[in-house]
Design a protein around this motif. Structure first.
Motif, PDB file in Angstrom:
ATOM      1  N   ASP A  62      11.689   6.737  -3.070  1.00 45.75           N
ATOM      2  CA  ASP A  62      12.872   5.595  -2.325  1.00 45.75           C
ATOM      3  C   ASP A  62      12.378   4.997  -1.660  1.00 45.75           C
ATOM      4  O   ASP A  62      12.431   3.299  -1.299  1.00 45.75           O
ATOM      5  CB  ASP A  62      13.128   6.377  -1.076  1.00 45.75           C
ATOM      6  N   VAL A  63      10.642   5.401  -0.750  1.00 45.37           N
ATOM      7  CA  VAL A  63      10.078   4.686  -0.090  1.00 45.37           C
ATOM      8  C   VAL A  63       9.254   3.516  -1.253  1.00 45.37           C
ATOM      9  O   VAL A  63       9.044   2.504  -0.325  1.00 45.37           O
ATOM     10  CB  VAL A  63       8.606   5.964   0.948  1.00 45.37           C
ATOM     11  N   ALA A  64       8.832   4.519  -2.225  1.00 44.33           N
ATOM     12  CA  ALA A  64       8.489   3.280  -3.337  1.00 44.33           C
ATOM     13  C   ALA A  64       8.899   2.124  -3.284  1.00 44.33           C
ATOM     14  O   ALA A  64       9.002   0.837  -3.578  1.00 44.33           O
ATOM     15  CB  ALA A  64       7.635   3.358  -4.302  1.00 44.33           C
ATOM     16  N   ASP A  65      10.495   2.101  -4.171  1.00 43.90           N
ATOM     17  CA  ASP A  65      11.563   1.030  -4.327  1.00 43.90           C
ATOM     18  C   ASP A  65      12.082   0.562  -2.904  1.00 43.90           C
ATOM     19  O   ASP A  65      11.477  -0.930  -2.860  1.00 43.90           O
ATOM     20  CB  ASP A  65      12.725   1.573  -4.379  1.00 43.90           C
ATOM     21  N   GLU A  90       0.535  -1.042  -0.038  1.00 42.59           N
ATOM     22  CA  GLU A  90       0.228   0.040   0.128  1.00 42.59           C
ATOM     23  C   GLU A  90       1.394   1.526   0.019  1.00 42.59           C
ATOM     24  O   GLU A  90       0.332   2.254  -0.352  1.00 42.59           O
ATOM     25  CB  GLU A  90      -0.741  -0.035   1.514  1.00 42.59           C
ATOM     26  N   ALA A  91       1.696   1.227   0.810  1.00 41.15           N
ATOM     27  CA  ALA A  91       2.614   2.688   0.638  1.00 41.15           C
ATOM     28  C   ALA A  91       3.536   2.657  -0.611  1.00 41.15           C
ATOM     29  O   ALA A  91       3.417   3.727  -0.910  1.00 41.15           O
ATOM     30  CB  ALA A  91       4.204   2.283   1.819  1.00 41.15           C
ATOM     31  N   ALA A  92       4.039   1.569  -1.212  1.00 40.13           N
ATOM     32  CA  ALA A  92       4.154   1.878  -2.686  1.00 40.13           C
ATOM     33  C   ALA A  92       3.388   2.595  -3.635  1.00 40.13           C
ATOM     34  O   ALA A  92       4.164   3.287  -4.839  1.00 40.13           O
ATOM     35  CB  ALA A  92       4.740  -0.261  -2.977  1.00 40.13           C
ATOM     36  N   GLN A  93       2.204   1.826  -3.804  1.00 40.85           N
ATOM     37  CA  GLN A  93       1.671   2.352  -4.365  1.00 40.85           C
ATOM     38  C   GLN A  93       1.009   4.019  -4.346  1.00 40.85           C
ATOM     39  O   GLN A  93       0.568   4.781  -5.471  1.00 40.85           O
ATOM     40  CB  GLN A  93      -0.324   1.441  -4.489  1.00 40.85           C
ATOM     41  N   VAL A  94       1.091   4.188  -2.925  1.00 42.16           N
ATOM     42  CA  VAL A  94       0.288   5.730  -2.566  1.00 42.16           C
ATOM     43  C   VAL A  94       1.526   6.390  -2.762  1.00 42.16           C
ATOM     44  O   VAL A  94       1.430   8.018  -3.170  1.00 42.16           O
ATOM     45  CB  VAL A  94       0.311   5.738  -1.376  1.00 42.16           C
ATOM     46  N   CYS A  95       2.910   6.425  -2.934  1.00 36.75           N
ATOM     47  CA  CYS A  95       3.959   6.484  -2.304  1.00 36.75           C
ATOM     48  C   CYS A  95       4.331   7.134  -4.271  1.00 36.75           C
ATOM     49  O   CYS A  95       4.582   7.991  -4.726  1.00 36.75           O
ATOM     50  CB  CYS A  95       5.186   6.047  -2.523  1.00 36.75           C
ATOM     51  N   GLU A  96       3.773   5.910  -5.266  1.00 38.14           N
ATOM     52  CA  GLU A  96       4.102   6.489  -6.360  1.00 38.14           C
ATOM     53  C   GLU A  96       3.282   7.111  -7.038  1.00 38.14           C
ATOM     54  O   GLU A  96       3.108   8.094  -7.957  1.00 38.14           O
ATOM     55  CB  GLU A  96       3.644   5.172  -7.092  1.00 38.14           C
ATOM     56  N   TRP A  97       1.731   7.182  -6.884  1.00 36.74           N
ATOM     57  CA  TRP A  97       0.545   8.546  -6.833  1.00 36.74           C
ATOM     58  C   TRP A  97       1.519   9.403  -6.711  1.00 36.74           C
ATOM     59  O   TRP A  97       1.469  10.457  -7.415  1.00 36.74           O
ATOM     60  CB  TRP A  97      -0.125   7.646  -6.056  1.00 36.74           C
ATOM     61  N   CYS A  98       1.812   9.676  -5.678  1.00 31.93           N
ATOM     62  CA  CYS A  98       1.953  10.885  -4.850  1.00 31.93           C
ATOM     63  C   CYS A  98       2.966  11.352  -5.504  1.00 31.93           C
ATOM     64  O   CYS A  98       3.700  12.767  -6.063  1.00 31.93           O
ATOM     65  CB  CYS A  98       2.314  11.076  -3.298  1.00 31.93           C
ATOM     66  N   ALA A  99       3.938  10.779  -6.267  1.00 30.84           N
ATOM     67  CA  ALA A  99       5.397  11.421  -6.247  1.00 30.84           C
ATOM     68  C   ALA A  99       4.576  11.544  -8.146  1.00 30.84           C
ATOM     69  O   ALA A  99       5.268  12.456  -8.826  1.00 30.84           O
ATOM     70  CB  ALA A  99       6.344  10.016  -6.601  1.00 30.84           C
ATOM     71  N   ASP A 100       4.445  11.172  -8.859  1.00 29.50           N
ATOM     72  CA  ASP A 100       3.395  11.650  -9.941  1.00 29.50           C
ATOM     73  C   ASP A 100       3.221  12.640  -9.719  1.00 29.50           C
ATOM     74  O   ASP A 100       3.522  13.451 -10.597  1.00 29.50           O
ATOM     75  CB  ASP A 100       3.280  10.291 -10.440  1.00 29.50           C
ATOM     76  N   ALA A 101       2.164  12.572  -8.836  1.00 26.97           N
ATOM     77  CA  ALA A 101       1.106  13.585  -8.895  1.00 26.97           C
ATOM     78  C   ALA A 101       1.827  15.028  -9.069  1.00 26.97           C
ATOM     79  O   ALA A 101       1.923  16.061  -9.233  1.00 26.97           O
ATOM     80  CB  ALA A 101      -0.390  13.915  -7.617  1.00 26.97           C
TER      81      ALA A 101
END
Length: 115
Positions: A50-53, A22-33
């Motif tokens: 970093d968190v997503a990875d 869940e953390a990886a998904q939300v961080c990918e969304w946040c970084a992109d946005a």
């Protein structure tokens, strides 16, 4: 076999795997946005990436019962805490979602680091 049926995983590991994914998904969304928000979001983007990875790698290491997952757990928790702190400073929905989700991931990673 469902993820919850991994023979080596207890309830705490199952929860940590779910939290990391869940953390990886939300961080990918946040970084992109955040990339659309301008230069002022550079630190947020870096931390989210970093968190997503780290979180996705940690989930994979737990799934395969790697002897290295406990060491990575502590680093993942540190990154989640730093990212949550950064994201909490921004009013964007994606940042607030990170700030809400990442502490739970950090807590479960700290539990895994103690194993």
């Amino acid at each position: 076999m469902a993820l919850q049926d991994l023979p080596h995983a207890d309830d705490e590991m199952d929860e940590c795997i779910d939290n990391c994914l869940e953390a990886a998904q939300v961080c990918e969304w946040c970084a992109d946005a955040c990339a659309d928000e301008g230069e002022s979001m550079a630190e947020c983007i870096r931390l989210c990436r970093d968190v997503a990875d780290l979180a996705s790698l940690h989930a994979r290491l737990m799934a395969r019962d790697s002897t290295y997952h406990a060491e990575l757990a502590s680093l993942c928790a540190d990154a989640c805490e730093a990212c949550a702190e950064e994201c909490a400073q921004h009013d964007h929905d994606h940042c607030q979602a990170c700030a809400e989700i990442l502490p739970k991931c950090a807590e479960s990673c700290r539990t895994m680091a103690a194993h």
